[in-house]
Design a protein around this motif. Structure first.
Motif, PDB file in Angstrom:
ATOM      1  N   SER A 176       0.979  -1.295  -0.099  1.00 53.56           N
ATOM      2  CA  SER A 176       0.072  -0.020  -0.012  1.00 53.56           C
ATOM      3  C   SER A 176       0.926   1.233   0.012  1.00 53.56           C
ATOM      4  O   SER A 176       1.806   1.281   0.408  1.00 53.56           O
ATOM      5  CB  SER A 176      -0.729   0.072   1.250  1.00 53.56           C
ATOM      6  N   VAL A 177       0.428   2.262  -0.719  1.00 55.22           N
ATOM      7  CA  VAL A 177       1.045   3.434  -0.798  1.00 55.22           C
ATOM      8  C   VAL A 177       0.185   4.706  -0.462  1.00 55.22           C
ATOM      9  O   VAL A 177      -0.712   4.719  -1.148  1.00 55.22           O
ATOM     10  CB  VAL A 177       1.730   3.771  -2.110  1.00 55.22           C
ATOM     11  N   THR A 178       0.460   5.330   0.421  1.00 52.04           N
ATOM     12  CA  THR A 178      -0.278   6.567   0.684  1.00 52.04           C
ATOM     13  C   THR A 178       0.320   7.855   0.262  1.00 52.04           C
ATOM     14  O   THR A 178       1.441   8.168   0.952  1.00 52.04           O
ATOM     15  CB  THR A 178      -0.568   6.454   2.619  1.00 52.04           C
ATOM     16  N   VAL A 183       4.984  10.696   1.087  1.00 57.54           N
ATOM     17  CA  VAL A 183       4.642   9.246   0.737  1.00 57.54           C
ATOM     18  C   VAL A 183       5.094   8.474   1.680  1.00 57.54           C
ATOM     19  O   VAL A 183       6.072   8.281   2.282  1.00 57.54           O
ATOM     20  CB  VAL A 183       5.444   9.074  -0.575  1.00 57.54           C
ATOM     21  N   ASN A 184       3.902   7.447   1.965  1.00 53.72           N
ATOM     22  CA  ASN A 184       4.064   6.254   2.929  1.00 53.72           C
ATOM     23  C   ASN A 184       4.009   4.817   2.044  1.00 53.72           C
ATOM     24  O   ASN A 184       2.866   4.706   1.601  1.00 53.72           O
ATOM     25  CB  ASN A 184       3.384   6.509   4.136  1.00 53.72           C
ATOM     26  N   ALA A 185       4.954   4.327   2.043  1.00 58.02           N
ATOM     27  CA  ALA A 185       4.879   2.794   1.397  1.00 58.02           C
ATOM     28  C   ALA A 185       4.793   1.753   2.646  1.00 58.02           C
ATOM     29  O   ALA A 185       5.922   1.876   3.525  1.00 58.02           O
ATOM     30  CB  ALA A 185       5.706   2.700   0.578  1.00 58.02           C
ATOM     31  N   LYS A 186       4.033   0.803   2.529  1.00 64.92           N
ATOM     32  CA  LYS A 186       3.778  -0.250   3.421  1.00 64.92           C
ATOM     33  C   LYS A 186       3.839  -1.734   2.737  1.00 64.92           C
ATOM     34  O   LYS A 186       2.791  -1.783   2.042  1.00 64.92           O
ATOM     35  CB  LYS A 186       3.340   0.017   4.556  1.00 64.92           C
ATOM     36  N   PHE A 187       4.381  -2.689   3.314  1.00 62.83           N
ATOM     37  CA  PHE A 187       4.187  -3.947   2.802  1.00 62.83           C
ATOM     38  C   PHE A 187       3.648  -4.608   4.018  1.00 62.83           C
ATOM     39  O   PHE A 187       4.064  -4.697   5.216  1.00 62.83           O
ATOM     40  CB  PHE A 187       5.524  -4.707   2.578  1.00 62.83           C
ATOM     41  N   THR A 188       2.423  -5.370   3.824  1.00 62.21           N
ATOM     42  CA  THR A 188       1.882  -6.298   4.738  1.00 62.21           C
ATOM     43  C   THR A 188       1.882  -7.923   4.256  1.00 62.21           C
ATOM     44  O   THR A 188       1.261  -8.138   3.088  1.00 62.21           O
ATOM     45  CB  THR A 188       0.453  -5.875   4.795  1.00 62.21           C
ATOM     46  N   SER A 189       2.230  -8.683   5.007  1.00 57.52           N
ATOM     47  CA  SER A 189       2.230  -9.992   4.753  1.00 57.52           C
ATOM     48  C   SER A 189       1.068 -10.529   4.735  1.00 57.52           C
ATOM     49  O   SER A 189       0.282 -10.373   5.726  1.00 57.52           O
ATOM     50  CB  SER A 189       3.422 -10.859   5.656  1.00 57.52           C
ATOM     51  N   ALA A 190       0.737 -11.649   4.023  1.00 53.68           N
ATOM     52  CA  ALA A 190      -0.455 -12.251   4.191  1.00 53.68           C
ATOM     53  C   ALA A 190      -0.469 -13.199   5.384  1.00 53.68           C
ATOM     54  O   ALA A 190      -1.651 -13.649   5.902  1.00 53.68           O
ATOM     55  CB  ALA A 190      -0.716 -13.389   2.976  1.00 53.68           C
TER      56      ALA A 190
END
Length: 397
Positions: free
Chosen positions: A217-219, A283-290
């Motif tokens: 996700s990128v905000t 800009v905020n980028a975040k990775f979320t694992s399943a």
């Protein structure tokens, strides 16, 4: 007194005949359409009620179709959970055999690995119209009813909890590469600013092993775009390239004024940002694992090294699959009950609408016969009334 200018009898006969003809036309319309109330002109209140109920019946028809789709989706998931349970029981038999000292545990482990791969295949294939209830932990809402009150209409839904039966162990990932702005090393989150009128920045995705359900996700400027990896994305030759292109489209869909995004296939997984607007953008980028799958422990079963622990773990995994199948079975039963109720409710509502607007054909038929006789008498009466002034002529002979 007789008058050749005003024939009162003829006027009365004419009015009577008009009334009879109007009733006759209405009766013939009822026979033609089968409805006593065919328009708001016939009976405004009854017609309005019937229209509202007609719209509800149409809505319930759509709900019945939606419930059928939900029932099929849950049914596929239940079948998958039951199949996984059977496969886990087969694995248990192998593990029990491996408890003996004088067996070839390496060959038994090969069989277990094959059954584990089969479980993965079953779980990944258990989708209906793109929705897989055994590869996530999300809750799915199925529209089940429209509840009408004086305040309006509200929707009721049946909640179905997904049951994660993935074998994935979901190892930690450093999703963003070192070329991402604001990062000194690879990480799972990043933040930077794009200065007004010319500020630049880069987000680079690491070439790691992504799994279905992983999200990036990128905000930007308070608006968020999200890309979720599908099974095909995770298995692609270059998942970072697929994700970068999908993420680019999602960010562009936010419609942020002045933001330009460049993707160069020579740098797969890298997005270059340029701010041509008048305001600084954060800009905020975040990775979320399943996350690890519900059957993640299955990937670590190894009878060649610890057969006793494998026997303990398989019992827990079997219970997980049984619980999933039970949950889906309960949800499917509830959907079937609601579907039967909706179908019966629709039939009852149609019956109610018919009672309001349908014509009583026996009554209409009898009324038609009477009106036809009245029409003939009315014509005869008008004919007699029109002939009355002619009697005045005899006075002039």
């Amino acid at each position: 007194m007789s008058s050749i200018l005003t024939n009162t009898s003829a006027m009365v006969a004419l009015q009577t005949l008009k009334s009879i003809n109007n009733n006759l036309n209405k009766t013939q319309a009822e026979i033609s359409t089968g409805k006593a109330v065919n328009s708001a002109k016939d009976n405004a209140a009854t017609w309005a009620i019937s229209r509202v109920m007609d719209s509800d019946v149409a809505g319930f028809k759509g709900i019945a179709e939606n419930l059928s789709l939900g029932q099929s989706t849950v049914g596929v998931a239940r079948q998958a959970a039951e199949t996984v349970t059977e496969l886990l029981q087969d694995i248990k038999k192998k593990i029990v055999t491996a408890q003996e000292e004088n067996v070839d545990r390496a060959k038994i482990q090969t069989d277990i690995d094959g059954l584990r791969n089969q479980i993965t295949s079953v779980v990944n294939a258990a989708q209906f119209n793109g929705l897989n209830l055994v590869t996530s932990t999300a809750t799915v809402e199925i529209l089940s009813s429209l509840d009408r009150t004086t305040a309006g209409v509200t929707a009721s839904k049946i909640s179905v909890n997904s049951q994660d039966l993935r074998v994935s162990t979901a190892a930690p990932k450093d999703a963003f590469g070192a070329n991402t702005e604001g990062l000194a090393a690879a990480s799972d989150s990043a933040a930077f600013q794009l200065a007004a009128t010319g500020g630049t920045g880069v987000i680079e995705l690491d070439a790691v092993a992504y799994e279905m359900g992983d999200q990036i996700s990128v905000t930007i400027g308070g608006k968020t775009a999200t890309y979720t990896f599908t099974e095909a994305d995770a298995a692609a030759t270059s998942p970072t390239e697929v994700a970068a292109i999908g993420l680019k489209k999602a960010i562009e869909g936010l419609g942020i004024d002045g933001l330009e995004i460049d993707y160069n296939s020579a740098n797969a997984g890298q997005l270059a940002f340029t701010n041509a607007g008048a305001n600084t953008l954060t800009v905020n980028a975040k990775f979320t694992s399943a996350g690890a799958g519900g059957l993640g422990a299955l990937a670590t079963l190894d009878v060649t090294t610890d057969a006793a622990s494998a026997l303990t773990n398989i019992e827990s995994l079997i219970q997980t699959a049984i619980d999933a199948a039970s949950a889906f079975g309960s949800a499917q039963t509830r959907i079937e009950i609601q579907q039967n109720f909706v179908n019966k409710l629709s039939d009852s509502m149609r019956t109610g609408i018919g009672a309001l607007v349908d014509a009583d054909m026996e009554e209409v038929s009898a009324r038609l016969q009477a009106l036809q006789v009245q029409q003939q008498l009315g014509i005869q009466s008008l004919s007699i009334a029109n002939q009355a002034p002619q009697s005045v002529l005899s006075l002039f002979r």
